[in-house]
Design a protein around this motif. Structure first.
Motif, short mmCIF file in Angstrom:
data_model
loop_
_atom_site.label_atom_id
_atom_site.label_comp_id
_atom_site.label_asym_id
_atom_site.label_seq_id
_atom_site.Cartn_x
_atom_site.Cartn_y
_atom_site.Cartn_z
N LEU A 5 -12.90 -2.41 14.56
CA LEU A 5 -13.33 -2.66 16.09
C LEU A 5 -14.70 -2.26 15.82
O LEU A 5 -15.12 -0.90 15.84
N VAL A 6 -15.73 -3.06 16.19
CA VAL A 6 -17.11 -2.81 16.02
C VAL A 6 -17.84 -2.90 17.49
O VAL A 6 -17.76 -4.18 17.68
N GLY A 7 -18.41 -2.01 17.88
CA GLY A 7 -19.33 -2.39 19.00
C GLY A 7 -20.93 -2.14 18.65
O GLY A 7 -21.15 -1.55 17.54
N VAL A 8 -21.85 -2.50 19.19
CA VAL A 8 -23.11 -2.43 19.04
C VAL A 8 -24.14 -2.08 20.17
O VAL A 8 -24.07 -2.52 21.20
N GLU A 9 -25.01 -0.92 19.87
CA GLU A 9 -25.82 -0.59 20.93
C GLU A 9 -26.99 -0.91 20.54
O GLU A 9 -27.74 -0.44 19.31
N VAL A 10 -27.94 -1.76 21.09
CA VAL A 10 -29.33 -2.16 20.51
C VAL A 10 -30.21 -1.52 21.55
O VAL A 10 -30.13 -1.51 22.81
N HIS A 11 -31.20 -0.97 21.04
CA HIS A 11 -32.61 -0.36 21.97
C HIS A 11 -33.75 -1.17 21.72
O HIS A 11 -33.99 -1.22 20.38
N ALA A 12 -34.32 -1.90 22.40
CA ALA A 12 -35.23 -2.72 22.20
C ALA A 12 -36.55 -2.26 23.05
O ALA A 12 -36.56 -1.81 24.13
N GLN A 13 -37.74 -2.05 22.43
CA GLN A 13 -39.12 -1.71 23.08
C GLN A 13 -39.56 -2.84 24.17
O GLN A 13 -39.73 -3.84 23.29
N LEU A 14 -40.03 -2.76 25.18
CA LEU A 14 -40.28 -3.82 26.10
C LEU A 14 -41.64 -4.10 25.96
O LEU A 14 -42.35 -3.09 25.47
N THR A 15 -42.38 -5.13 26.07
CA THR A 15 -43.56 -5.57 26.05
C THR A 15 -44.42 -5.34 27.38
O THR A 15 -45.07 -6.32 27.73
N PRO A 147 -40.98 2.00 28.10
CA PRO A 147 -39.74 1.64 28.51
C PRO A 147 -38.80 0.94 27.32
O PRO A 147 -39.32 0.52 26.36
N LEU A 148 -37.60 1.22 27.66
CA LEU A 148 -36.53 0.86 26.40
C LEU A 148 -35.62 0.13 27.08
O LEU A 148 -34.85 0.65 28.04
N MET A 149 -35.15 -1.10 26.62
CA MET A 149 -33.87 -1.61 27.07
C MET A 149 -32.74 -1.43 26.22
O MET A 149 -32.88 -1.38 24.90
N GLU A 150 -31.68 -0.92 26.69
CA GLU A 150 -30.23 -1.04 25.75
C GLU A 150 -29.54 -2.05 26.15
O GLU A 150 -29.09 -2.41 27.30
N VAL A 151 -28.92 -2.66 25.06
CA VAL A 151 -28.06 -3.72 25.16
C VAL A 151 -26.80 -3.36 24.59
O VAL A 151 -26.82 -3.16 23.10
N VAL A 152 -25.48 -3.20 25.22
CA VAL A 152 -24.31 -2.67 24.65
C VAL A 152 -23.36 -3.80 24.76
O VAL A 152 -23.14 -4.36 25.89
N THR A 153 -22.58 -3.82 23.45
CA THR A 153 -21.57 -4.89 23.47
C THR A 153 -20.41 -4.07 23.72
O THR A 153 -20.16 -2.74 23.75
N GLU A 154 -19.25 -4.96 24.00
CA GLU A 154 -17.83 -4.37 23.77
C GLU A 154 -17.48 -4.35 22.33
O GLU A 154 -18.11 -5.16 21.45
N PRO A 155 -16.48 -3.62 22.00
CA PRO A 155 -16.26 -3.31 20.41
C PRO A 155 -15.43 -4.69 20.06
O PRO A 155 -14.20 -4.77 19.85
N ASP A 156 -16.12 -5.84 20.26
CA ASP A 156 -15.75 -7.03 19.92
C ASP A 156 -15.83 -7.81 18.42
O ASP A 156 -15.17 -8.61 17.94
N PHE A 157 -16.56 -6.90 17.71
CA PHE A 157 -16.73 -7.57 16.33
C PHE A 157 -15.71 -7.12 15.49
O PHE A 157 -15.24 -6.02 15.45
N THR A 158 -15.36 -7.84 14.57
CA THR A 158 -14.26 -7.46 13.57
C THR A 158 -14.94 -7.31 12.11
O THR A 158 -14.07 -7.16 11.12
N SER A 159 -16.10 -7.64 11.80
CA SER A 159 -16.65 -7.68 10.45
C SER A 159 -18.00 -7.52 10.48
O SER A 159 -18.72 -7.62 11.41
N ALA A 160 -18.50 -7.05 9.52
CA ALA A 160 -20.11 -6.93 9.17
C ALA A 160 -20.93 -8.20 9.47
O ALA A 160 -21.97 -8.20 9.90
N ALA A 161 -20.38 -9.32 8.86
CA ALA A 161 -20.91 -10.38 9.00
C ALA A 161 -21.41 -10.75 10.58
O ALA A 161 -22.22 -11.45 10.83
N GLU A 162 -20.27 -10.84 11.15
CA GLU A 162 -20.41 -10.82 12.74
C GLU A 162 -21.49 -9.97 13.25
O GLU A 162 -22.44 -10.55 14.15
#
Ligand SMILES: [Zn+2]
Length: 474
Positions: A5-15, A147-162
């Motif tokens: 079960l893999v979830g990902v949090e991404v922080h992106a600097q806004l322009t 400013p930082l945007m955070e995009v959070v997924t549910e733990p829906d990934f089942t592999s590193a390739a995804e």
């Protein structure tokens, strides 16, 4: 059977031009601690003001990800003490995010994968600690409050390739939307996966591990693959595991323990009393939605259906919005999508890489490239000659027809001239003629070659072939 079960949090600097809650400039490479003010340094008595453009960029991203936009969103203080955080709290969002419940549909190894987006919200970046080899530490606050945007997924990934495919698609999307450079190598996009394994039959699961220190999409992929394997091995060996934060060590290609994970309670979130709740007006949200560009995955699918390109080629051509725009303008100019795709992905990209230019700086306009492709289709020049004309267009800015006329590069289609050369070639190659007549069809190549050499490749190959065949029948 335990599944990842893999979830990902991404922080992106806004322009944005300025920071999240003050008017300090958002720029890179400035003199250390020059873009600071009482607000972003957390001095007593200063008050934050919300950056409207940052809010708009998060709503834009949320809408492109199919998210709902909150009607009442609040900022919270996330309290912790660290030298790069002068206020001793970070202004973030908690349970009333700006946008939430979106989705990203991916194709991974030919299989459809649906990833739910939990939220895309807004917060401020921290400063940066710099530890010197002599044991001293410096703090740089220019980044603090960006400013930082955070995009959070549910733990829906089942592999590193995804996970890798998700990050590639998210990066492409953020760039299309113009909200972030999304450059992981420069720290403008940071990804932190959480990984654990769950037995869906029994409900048992390993403790969640968060991975940090990932400087590229490849590193995220490798770290997730490593962590899944590490937890499987630990399960088999009955090793104790705990909820922790691990650091990716690029040199060792392994994760190592960084710290035992704080829970949300450790941060003592509470509502930011200095900022009113945000209530994005419905008309504003609809105006942002109406201004969304065609998203890259939709554009890629359209390139396949409308232009008959392969999935791979459509992916390359839509990797950036500028390249996709260039390609489509070239198609308008000449009408041959397949040839345009080959030219853009081939000679054009090659030349851009060689000269280190972006497509916006390309000296050959799509109209000119389209003209070159049209000239090949008309039979005025061969593809090989066109490949010599293209660098000249690049260097001089001249139209292809001008270069072809000035340098006498047009193909010789005049059949009386070609006939003379064919006669000459037949006479000069009696063995090839005998072989051909004896049944060796390939022997004709020697005669063709003779004519092409005599014209430096400028004879129209179809006319030459037809003439040789006609002559040899006699
Ligand atoms: Zn400031």
């Amino acid at each position: 059977m335990y599944e990842p079960l893999v979830g990902v949090e991404v922080h992106a600097q806004l322009t944005t031009d300025s920071k999240m809650f003050c008017s300090c400039k958002a720029e890179f490479g400035a003199e250390p601690n020059s873009n600071v003010c009482p607000v972003c340094l957390g001095l007593p008595g200063s008050l934050p003001v919300i950056n409207r453009k940052a809010v708009e960029q998060v709503i834009r991203t949320g809408l492109a990800l199919g998210c709902e936009v909150g009607t009442l969103c609040r900022f919270y203080r996330k309290n912790y003490f660290y030298p790069d955080l002068p206020k001793n709290y970070q202004i973030s969002q908690y349970d009333e995010p700006l946008t939430f419940e979106g989705v990203m549909e991916l194709t991974v190894e030919g299989r459809p994968v649906r990833i739910r987006i939990r939220r895309a919200h807004l917060e401020e970046d921290t400063g940066k600690n710099i530890h010197l080899p002599n044991g001293q530490s410096l703090v740089e606050y220019n980044r603090g409050g960006l400013p930082l945007m955070e995009v959070v997924t549910e733990p829906d990934f089942t592999s590193a390739a995804e996970v890798r495919e998700y990050l590639l698609q998210l990066r492409r999307l953020l760039r299309y939307l113009g909200v972030s450079s999304a450059n992981m190598e420069e720290g403008a996009m940071r990804a932190e996966p959480t990984v654990n394994l769950k037995n869906h039959a029994t409900g048992q699961a390993t403790p969640k591990v968060e991975i940090k220190n990932l400087a590229s999409i490849k590193a995220v992929h490798d770290a997730v693959a490593y962590e899944i394997a590490r937890q499987r091995r630990a399960l088999e060996d009955d090793e104790p595991m705990q909820q922790e934060t691990r650091r990716w060590n690029e040199a060792l290609q392994a994760t190592t323990v960084m710290r035992v994970k704080e829970s949300a309670a450790d941060y003592m979130y509470f509502p930011e009393p200095d900022l009113p709740p945000m209530q994005p007006a419905a008309e504003w949200v609809e105006a942002i939605r109406a201004g969304l560009p065609e998203v890259p995955m939709a554009r890629q699918a359209r390139f396949v259906s409308e232009y008959g390109l392969s999935e791979y080629d459509a992916g390359v051509l839509t990797e950036s919005r500028e390249v996709a725009d260039y390609f489509e303008a070239t198609v308008v100019a000449c009408g041959d999508a397949k040839a345009c795709g080959n030219w853009v992905m081939g000679d054009l990209m090659h030349k851009l890489n060689e000269t280190n230019l972006s497509i916006a700086e390309c000296p050959v306009s799509p109209e000119r490239l389209g003209e070159l492709i049209a000239v090949i289709r008309e039979g005025t020049i061969s593809h090989n000659i066109a490949q010599q004309v293209f660098p000249k267009m690049w260097a001089t800015g001249q139209a292809p027809r001008e270069i072809i006329a000035a340098e006498g590069l047009a193909l010789i289609s005049d059949s009386s001239e070609i006939e003379r050369l064919v006669d000459e070639a037949i006479e000069a190659n009696p063995k090839a003629v005998a072989d051909y007549r004896g049944g060796k069809e390939k022997a004709i190549g020697a005669i063709q070659g003779h004519v092409m050499r005599a014209t430096k490749g400028q004879a129209n190959a179809q006319v030459v072939n037809a003439l040789i065949l006609e002559k040899l029948k006699q």
